[in-house]
Motif scaffolding. Structure first.
Motif, short mmCIF file in Angstrom:
data_model
loop_
_atom_site.label_atom_id
_atom_site.label_comp_id
_atom_site.label_asym_id
_atom_site.label_seq_id
_atom_site.Cartn_x
_atom_site.Cartn_y
_atom_site.Cartn_z
N ARG A 240 0.81 -1.22 0.00
CA ARG A 240 0.00 0.00 0.00
C ARG A 240 0.85 1.27 0.00
O ARG A 240 0.34 2.37 -0.20
CB ARG A 240 -0.94 0.02 1.21
CG ARG A 240 -0.23 0.16 2.55
CD ARG A 240 -1.21 0.28 3.70
NE ARG A 240 -1.86 -0.98 3.99
CZ ARG A 240 -2.83 -1.12 4.90
NH1 ARG A 240 -3.25 -0.07 5.58
NH2 ARG A 240 -3.37 -2.29 5.12
N ASN B 290 -5.38 4.69 1.71
CA ASN B 290 -4.48 4.82 0.56
C ASN B 290 -3.58 6.05 0.68
O ASN B 290 -4.03 7.14 1.05
CB ASN B 290 -5.29 4.95 -0.73
CG ASN B 290 -5.86 3.63 -1.20
OD1 ASN B 290 -6.74 3.61 -2.06
ND2 ASN B 290 -5.40 2.52 -0.67
N THR C 45 -8.58 4.63 -8.53
CA THR C 45 -9.46 4.49 -7.36
C THR C 45 -8.65 4.72 -6.09
O THR C 45 -7.62 4.08 -5.88
CB THR C 45 -10.08 3.08 -7.33
OG1 THR C 45 -10.78 2.86 -8.56
CG2 THR C 45 -11.05 2.96 -6.17
N ASN D 110 -9.62 2.77 -1.25
CA ASN D 110 -9.37 1.46 -0.65
C ASN D 110 -8.69 1.63 0.71
O ASN D 110 -8.03 2.62 0.96
CB ASN D 110 -8.44 0.63 -1.56
CG ASN D 110 -9.08 0.31 -2.89
OD1 ASN D 110 -9.95 -0.53 -2.99
ND2 ASN D 110 -8.65 1.03 -3.93
N TRP D 111 -8.84 0.64 1.57
CA TRP D 111 -8.07 0.60 2.81
C TRP D 111 -6.99 -0.46 2.58
O TRP D 111 -7.27 -1.65 2.59
CB TRP D 111 -8.95 0.26 3.99
CG TRP D 111 -8.21 0.39 5.30
CD1 TRP D 111 -7.49 -0.57 5.93
CD2 TRP D 111 -8.12 1.55 6.12
NE1 TRP D 111 -6.94 -0.10 7.09
CE2 TRP D 111 -7.31 1.21 7.25
CE3 TRP D 111 -8.62 2.85 6.04
CZ2 TRP D 111 -7.01 2.12 8.27
CZ3 TRP D 111 -8.32 3.75 7.05
CH2 TRP D 111 -7.54 3.38 8.14
N PRO E 198 -6.28 -2.77 -3.20
CA PRO E 198 -7.64 -3.12 -3.64
C PRO E 198 -7.93 -4.60 -3.43
O PRO E 198 -7.06 -5.45 -3.66
CB PRO E 198 -7.64 -2.76 -5.13
CG PRO E 198 -6.54 -1.77 -5.29
CD PRO E 198 -5.50 -2.15 -4.29
N GLU E 199 -9.15 -4.90 -3.01
CA GLU E 199 -9.55 -6.30 -2.83
C GLU E 199 -9.49 -7.04 -4.17
O GLU E 199 -9.09 -8.20 -4.23
CB GLU E 199 -10.97 -6.36 -2.25
CG GLU E 199 -11.43 -7.75 -1.93
CD GLU E 199 -12.80 -7.76 -1.26
OE1 GLU E 199 -13.48 -8.80 -1.34
OE2 GLU E 199 -13.19 -6.72 -0.69
#
Length: 283
Positions: free
Chosen positions: A66, A72, A111, A114-115, A118-119
């Protein structure tokens, strides 16, 4: 009984309003830097090594990271830029990386909510991907750091720094295109200050000196209606003349700027003009 009730009520009231404050383990940070005419803003969280081996263990090689902690890490560009030679449109991007021992993949992802990573990774959201070489440093960097360094009018380096590793990412900004576009647009109906700014920019960026001289003369012409030309305008004109190898004209203009500076009590411009007159008189 009433006293007990009031005591309980007071305790409940305090408990409801009290907030425990503790420091974040990875505090948030913000970097904002103007490069030429482009603003670069970075928002990220800063994890610390705390005695751990970072790259290769805490942050595994070959896995997407990350690039920070918590939400993010985002990078915002106010103008279109180039990242390691690749075009990137102005906007805000999440910054993801895949560290390796000898190179890093760096992703600017559209994007940004996200935490962590991204999943589900979506290649269509990758606005730019570059590969860069990490560098080693002898100093130990305890907390993850993002900085903007090596700044010129046209480029800078976005550095990712942690432990003993620095990852430099070259950013090119469109200063000349933006400045010239602004100059051309403004000069459709310019004021003296606009002509002066255009001439000053061309002088500083080694542009067309004949254009610079024309513009500074127009700036002077517009200000001489009813009052003397500013001594700093005249100073700029003398510098342009000198760069065009018109030393005689440069000296004459510098003398006018000197007189204006003396009249205004500006010692800095008085010295600069005297120094230039002495220098140009030798040649």
């Amino acid at each position: 009984m009433k006293k007990v009730f009031l005591s309980v009520l007071a305790f409940v009231s305090i408990a409801a309003t009290a907030q425990v404050k503790t420091p974040q383990s990875s505090p948030s940070s913000k970097v904002e830097q103007v490069v030429g005419l482009t603003t670069i803003e970075v928002n990220y969280s800063r994890p610390s090594a705390k005695g751990r081996t970072v790259f290769g263990e805490l942050v595994p090689y070959g896995s997407m990271w990350r690039t920070g902690a918590n939400a993010n890490t985002t990078v915002t560009f106010s103008e279109n830029v180039k990242i390691e030679g690749k075009d990137l449109a102005k906007g805000t991007y999440a910054l993801f990386t895949t560290p390796k021992a000898d190179s890093w993949d760096v992703y600017f992802y559209k994007t940004t909510d996200n935490w962590g990573t991204p999943e589900k990774w979506d290649d269509s959201q990758v606005a730019a991907k570059v590969n860069v070489k990490p560098a080693s440093t002898s100093r130990n960097i305890e907390s993850f750091t993002i900085s903007v360094n090596d700044i010129t009018n046209d480029n800078a380096t976005l550095n990712l720094e942690w432990e003993k590793t620095i990852v430099p990412i070259k950013i090119e900004v469109p200063t000349k295109e933006t400045a010239i576009s602004s100059i051309e647009k403004t000069l459709a109906g310019p004021k003296a200050g606009d002509y002066f700014s255009a001439a000053q920019y061309y002088f500083q960026s080694n542009g067309d000196m004949n254009k610079a001289l024309t513009w500074v003369n127009q700036a002077i012409d517009l200000t001489e209606k009813g009052k003397d030309a500013p001594f700093w305008y005249l100073r700029q004109k003398s510098l342009i003349q000198a760069k065009l190898n018109d030393k005689k004209g440069a000296i004459e203009t510098a003398k006018l700027s000197l007189a204006g500076a003396i009249k205004a009590g500006n010692k800095d411009y008085e010295k600069m003009n005297n120094d230039s007159i002495a220098e140009w008189s030798k040649k």
